[in-house]
Design an enzyme around this catalytic site. Structure first.
Site, mmCIF file in Angstrom:
data_model
loop_
_atom_site.group_PDB
_atom_site.id
_atom_site.type_symbol
_atom_site.label_atom_id
_atom_site.label_comp_id
_atom_site.label_asym_id
_atom_site.label_seq_id
_atom_site.Cartn_x
_atom_site.Cartn_y
_atom_site.Cartn_z
ATOM 1 N N HIS A 197 0.841 -1.203 0.000
ATOM 2 C CA HIS A 197 0.000 0.000 0.000
ATOM 3 C C HIS A 197 0.876 1.253 0.000
ATOM 4 C CE1 HIS A 197 -3.634 2.322 1.582
ATOM 5 N NE2 HIS A 197 -2.629 3.152 1.844
ATOM 6 N N GLU A 198 1.858 1.300 0.899
ATOM 7 C CA GLU A 198 2.701 2.496 1.010
ATOM 8 C C GLU A 198 3.613 2.670 -0.197
ATOM 9 O OE1 GLU A 198 2.019 4.683 3.161
ATOM 10 O OE2 GLU A 198 0.635 3.388 4.258
ATOM 11 N N HIS B 169 2.134 4.623 -3.010
ATOM 12 C CA HIS B 169 2.004 6.071 -2.814
ATOM 13 C C HIS B 169 3.197 6.842 -3.366
ATOM 14 C CE1 HIS B 169 -1.649 6.341 -0.582
ATOM 15 N NE2 HIS B 169 -1.211 5.795 0.525
ATOM 16 N N ASP C 179 -5.329 8.287 -1.410
ATOM 17 C CA ASP C 179 -6.165 7.506 -0.491
ATOM 18 C C ASP C 179 -7.601 7.967 -0.678
ATOM 19 O OD1 ASP C 179 -4.323 5.798 0.892
ATOM 20 O OD2 ASP C 179 -3.572 7.549 1.964
#
EC number: 3.4.24.39
Length: 357
Positions: A308-309, A312, A323
């Protein structure tokens, strides 16, 4: 590490592909109430938001990554001369269950809450001049007495125009812009260091597996990305491939990964965060309470949180994700264009591929 030529090719492909995906105009379900956000200028670049429940149902709204969050998260989009000013704050991944009561705000029909924040703190407005500020997206909700996210509500604001004093705005932006480049994996010792290193390394094969599944398409892909179009499948696969390359080494790469919280952003409900403008990722203490890999469909774990990170950070794959929605129910309500820009859509798809959900 990738060569500059390959990076430019991927960026060009991503920009073209995203531009080619038309945002859905399909109306949302009638039973999703809408939040109205009224933006007004307080002074300088200080803005007040009044969030009102325009529906006829009670709402328990999550404030993380939304108005009332005290972290430097993206609450509004800022435009100058028709182009969006890059966001320079943090993107948080928070829990989707076991959330503390204090991170929710209850709003009955017609009720409101307020929040004040400085838009110059997370956007470089040092050039000054007129800007336009607006907000639109989805806020997570739960049942009145719940601690698990169970719904999503659409919100939208007016457009606010502000004439910015560039010198004053630059001082506010500088207070956030105090980060230095460090080594690839930092502050990682003891059991937490071992857990983080293992999660990062295992992110590589899972991201590669997800890339293959994306190229093949199918039910899970359509569930999260709302299409089986080959162009979209290739774009999703390219981002996962980039994550796999980045996660394959803890001694080189384009991100700096902290095993702790050097900037004081974490709270008990936040798992990890990214600072995309610096390609920095930091784990929070709650990250280490997760299992390494969950056996629960739509669940959270350390490996998919790291994925997920990574999505980004534009250094891994540009543009980095936003998000827009958290959790299975919210993420699967997004359009194709929105899902392509939503970090949780990627981590949840990876979870679905791993478990065959």
């Amino acid at each position: 590490m990738r060569s500059p030529q390959s990076i430019l090719a991927i960026v060009a492909f991503a920009t073209t592909a995203i531009a080619g995906v038309v945002p859905s105009t399909e109306k949302r379900a009638d039973d999703i109430p809408e939040l109205d956000v009224k933006l007004t200028q307080v002074e300088g670049t200080l803005v007040k938001a009044v969030v009102t429940n325009n529906g006829d149902e009670d709402l328990n709204i999550l404030n993380l990554n939304f108005f009332k969050d005290t972290a430097p998260v993206k609450k509004v989009s800022v435009y100058s001369q028709g182009a969006e000013v890059p966001f320079a704050g943090v993107r948080l991944r928070h829990k989707t269950s076991g959330l503390s009561p204090e991170v929710f705000t209850y709003l009955g029909p017609g009720e409101s809450f307020e929040d004040e924040f400085d838009v110059a703190f997370t956007a470089d407005l040092s050039q000054g001049g007129r800007i336009v500020v607006k907000a639109e997206g989805f806020a997570s909700t739960t049942d009145t007495d719940g601690d698990t996210l169970s719904g999503v509500v659409h919100y939208k604001s007016n457009e606010l125009e502000i004439d910015v004093d560039g010198k004053a705005a630059a001082k506010n932006f500088a207070s956030l812009n105090q980060f230095s480049k460090r080594t690839r994996l930092t502050g990682c010792t003891g059991s937490r260091g071992s857990a983080a290193t293992r999660a990062i390394r295992d992110s590589a094969p899972l991201a590669a597996m997800a890339a293959g599944a994306a190229r093949n398409g199918g039910r899970a892909f359509t569930q999260y990305f709302k299409t089986n179009d080959q162009q979209v499948r290739n774009l999703v696969a390219a981002r996962f491939d980039a994550v796999a390359r980045e996660a394959s080494s803890t001694t080189s790469g384009r991100t700096t990964y902290y095993c702790d919280d050097p900037y004081g952003i974490c709270s008990p409900n936040v798992l990890a965060y990214a600072l995309p403008s610096r390609n920095i990722i930091s784990n929070c203490p709650a990250y280490y309470s997760l299992s390494h890999l969950t056996w629960r469909c739509h669940g959270q774990d350390r490996v998919t949180t790291s994925i997920h990170e990574f999505t980004h950070t534009p250094g891994v794959f540009s543009p980095g994700t936003d998000d827009l929605a958290y959790g299975h129910q919210a993420a699967t309500s997004l359009s194709t264009w929105e899902a392509l820009n939503n970090a949780d859509s990627f981590s949840l798809f990876a979870n679905a591929v791993y478990l065959g959900c």
